[in-house]
Design a protein around this motif. Sequence first.
Motif, PDB file in Angstrom:
ATOM      1  N   UNK A  80       0.798  -1.239   0.031  1.00 54.15           N
ATOM      2  CA  UNK A  80       0.051   0.078  -0.045  1.00 54.15           C
ATOM      3  C   UNK A  80       0.917   1.286   0.030  1.00 54.15           C
ATOM      4  N   UNK A  81       2.113   1.201   0.744  1.00 55.54           N
ATOM      5  CA  UNK A  81       2.672   2.484   0.560  1.00 55.54           C
ATOM      6  C   UNK A  81       3.676   2.476  -0.711  1.00 55.54           C
ATOM      7  N   UNK A  82       3.791   1.563  -1.488  1.00 58.02           N
ATOM      8  CA  UNK A  82       4.632   1.604  -2.614  1.00 58.02           C
ATOM      9  C   UNK A  82       3.663   2.161  -3.856  1.00 58.02           C
ATOM     10  N   UNK A  83       2.505   2.369  -3.566  1.00 60.50           N
ATOM     11  CA  UNK A  83       1.486   2.896  -4.651  1.00 60.50           C
ATOM     12  C   UNK A  83       1.801   4.213  -4.879  1.00 60.50           C
ATOM     13  N   UNK A  84       2.281   5.055  -4.305  1.00 60.40           N
ATOM     14  CA  UNK A  84       2.789   6.475  -4.808  1.00 60.40           C
ATOM     15  C   UNK A  84       4.044   6.809  -3.774  1.00 60.40           C
ATOM     16  N   UNK A  85       4.298   8.009  -4.147  1.00 61.08           N
ATOM     17  CA  UNK A  85       5.485   8.572  -3.536  1.00 61.08           C
ATOM     18  C   UNK A  85       4.918   9.394  -1.895  1.00 61.08           C
ATOM     19  N   UNK A  86       3.831   9.847  -2.239  1.00 56.77           N
ATOM     20  CA  UNK A  86       3.548  10.397  -1.088  1.00 56.77           C
ATOM     21  C   UNK A  86       2.493   9.769  -0.298  1.00 56.77           C
ATOM     22  N   UNK A  87       2.308   8.645  -0.332  1.00 58.14           N
ATOM     23  CA  UNK A  87       1.363   7.752   0.506  1.00 58.14           C
ATOM     24  C   UNK A  87       1.973   7.568   2.036  1.00 58.14           C
ATOM     25  N   UNK A  88       1.213   7.782   2.858  1.00 61.97           N
ATOM     26  CA  UNK A  88       1.415   7.565   4.284  1.00 61.97           C
ATOM     27  C   UNK A  88       0.502   6.778   4.813  1.00 61.97           C
ATOM     28  N   UNK A  89       0.505   5.342   4.324  1.00 61.20           N
ATOM     29  CA  UNK A  89      -0.533   4.566   5.169  1.00 61.20           C
ATOM     30  C   UNK A  89      -0.031   4.204   6.321  1.00 61.20           C
ATOM     31  N   UNK A  90      -0.901   4.174   7.399  1.00 65.62           N
ATOM     32  CA  UNK A  90      -0.398   3.814   8.643  1.00 65.62           C
ATOM     33  C   UNK A  90      -0.721   2.386   8.788  1.00 65.62           C
ATOM     34  N   UNK A  91      -0.168   1.824  10.067  1.00 64.87           N
ATOM     35  CA  UNK A  91      -0.698   0.475  10.862  1.00 64.87           C
ATOM     36  C   UNK A  91      -2.015   0.397  11.161  1.00 64.87           C
ATOM     37  N   UNK A  92      -2.807   1.491  11.450  1.00 69.04           N
ATOM     38  CA  UNK A  92      -3.875   1.620  11.968  1.00 69.04           C
ATOM     39  C   UNK A  92      -4.831   0.988  10.801  1.00 69.04           C
ATOM     40  N   UNK A  93      -4.521   1.625   9.660  1.00 68.14           N
ATOM     41  CA  UNK A  93      -5.141   1.422   8.345  1.00 68.14           C
ATOM     42  C   UNK A  93      -5.305  -0.213   7.969  1.00 68.14           C
ATOM     43  N   UNK A  94      -3.941  -0.975   8.093  1.00 69.62           N
ATOM     44  CA  UNK A  94      -3.864  -2.314   8.059  1.00 69.62           C
ATOM     45  C   UNK A  94      -4.580  -2.978   8.991  1.00 69.62           C
ATOM     46  N   UNK A  95      -4.478  -2.437  10.332  1.00 73.08           N
ATOM     47  CA  UNK A  95      -5.001  -3.392  11.186  1.00 73.08           C
ATOM     48  C   UNK A  95      -6.517  -3.330  10.979  1.00 73.08           C
TER      49      UNK A  95
END
Length: 107
Positions: free
Chosen positions: A74-89
């Motif tokens: 999910x983080x490698x989708x774009x340069x500016x993506x800041x997906x957090x652990x809370x989203x994945x959880x």
Amino acid sequence: MFRVGRRPAGKRVRQKLIQIREELFSRIHWDKEKLAKCLGKVIAGWLNFYAVSGTSKILEAFCFAVERYLLRALRRRSQFDHTKWTTVDGLAKCFWPKLYIHHPWPS
């Protein structure tokens, strides 16, 4: 007291994790929910086979590794993506099966 323990072979676990990682990166532009559902089916199949008594630590480690791969994808989708652990959880809680022993010791 002696107890028979069962563990999945480390080689098979690594092979499955590599396969999951390759599939994730080939489907990197899918929706988050669709990716989580797909991984939920894979984890459900894994649990149906390997969720026996004495393997809870290994199952937790496997699911944690899959969560890590999902976060990385999910983080490698774009340069500016800041997906957090809370989203994945949150995705894991919504779409993945709960970890429990499917095949306990016979009474």
